[in-house]
Write an enzyme that holds these catalytic residues in place. Sequence first.
Site, PDB file in Angstrom:
ATOM      1  N   CYS A  79       0.905  -1.108   0.004  1.00  0.00           N
ATOM      2  CA  CYS A  79      -0.111   0.052  -0.068  1.00  0.00           C
ATOM      3  C   CYS A  79       0.888   1.202   0.070  1.00  0.00           C
ATOM      4  O   CYS A  79       1.700   1.479  -1.035  1.00  0.00           O
ATOM      5  CB  CYS A  79      -1.110   0.002   1.261  1.00  0.00           C
ATOM      6  SG  CYS A  79      -2.215   1.034   1.049  1.00  0.00           S
ATOM      7  N   HIS A 177      -3.833  -5.075  -0.020  1.00  0.00           N
ATOM      8  CA  HIS A 177      -3.582  -5.516   1.370  1.00  0.00           C
ATOM      9  C   HIS A 177      -3.614  -7.109   1.289  1.00  0.00           C
ATOM     10  O   HIS A 177      -4.645  -7.786   1.602  1.00  0.00           O
ATOM     11  CB  HIS A 177      -4.342  -5.055   2.415  1.00  0.00           C
ATOM     12  CG  HIS A 177      -4.319  -3.598   2.797  1.00  0.00           C
ATOM     13  ND1 HIS A 177      -3.280  -3.099   3.564  1.00  0.00           N
ATOM     14  CD2 HIS A 177      -4.725  -2.481   1.934  1.00  0.00           C
ATOM     15  CE1 HIS A 177      -3.098  -1.883   3.596  1.00  0.00           C
ATOM     16  NE2 HIS A 177      -4.130  -1.532   2.754  1.00  0.00           N
ATOM     17  N   GLU A 179      -2.596  -9.076   3.545  1.00  0.00           N
ATOM     18  CA  GLU A 179      -2.934  -9.482   4.821  1.00  0.00           C
ATOM     19  C   GLU A 179      -4.249  -9.588   5.068  1.00  0.00           C
ATOM     20  O   GLU A 179      -5.000 -10.239   6.296  1.00  0.00           O
ATOM     21  CB  GLU A 179      -2.068  -8.703   5.921  1.00  0.00           C
ATOM     22  CG  GLU A 179      -2.588  -7.129   6.255  1.00  0.00           C
ATOM     23  CD  GLU A 179      -2.336  -6.197   5.177  1.00  0.00           C
ATOM     24  OE1 GLU A 179      -2.605  -5.118   5.380  1.00  0.00           O
ATOM     25  OE2 GLU A 179      -1.783  -6.508   4.112  1.00  0.00           O
TER      26      GLU A 179
END
Length: 195
Positions: A79, A177, A179
């Site tokens: 990001c 992202h 995650e």
Amino acid sequence: MKMKIAIIDYGAGNIKSIQFALNRLGFEGILTNNPNEICSADKVIFPGVGEASSAMKKLKISGLDKLIPTLKQPVLGICLGMQLMCNHTEESDTKGLGIFDTNVVQFSNLVKVPHMGWNDIKTADEEQFFCRASTGFMYFVHSFYAEICQETIATTHYLTDFSAALQKDNFYGVQFHPEKSGMVGEQILKNFLNL
């Protein structure tokens, strides 16, 4: 031998979620801004949620702006981390680290910002970074995007096509992202750790 993973801690938001994602995969990441710890790590993750100019100021205070481009091990920007690895961002007219030869620009006011939600990404069939990840949707939250360039390895679309991922030598960057992108995102993190 245990893999040493350094997560660069420069005061940007949401970095603990990377640590938790690594834990779910059976790895441990240390949050650090110590140059020796970063240089000696097997893998380095450069995350970030926040505003570009204040993030760059924090990097400069700790000398990480000079250190990061010299790293030789695999480095993953996520990001804002990826955006700061580019030449320049329109966000507060901020000069980046110049690792990726592209610029970061703001979405047009023709679309709702931030761009928030799940987007499909397109990659070249032979792209090793993604080859073991099944096709799927990634989670994005951002108001600025990296323009497509020679180092683009994945694209997505929101009003226009833009870089979802970049790669140059040992440096990788993703706008989404991983995650927060479920099993597909976890596979991409695994691919990075297996480089």
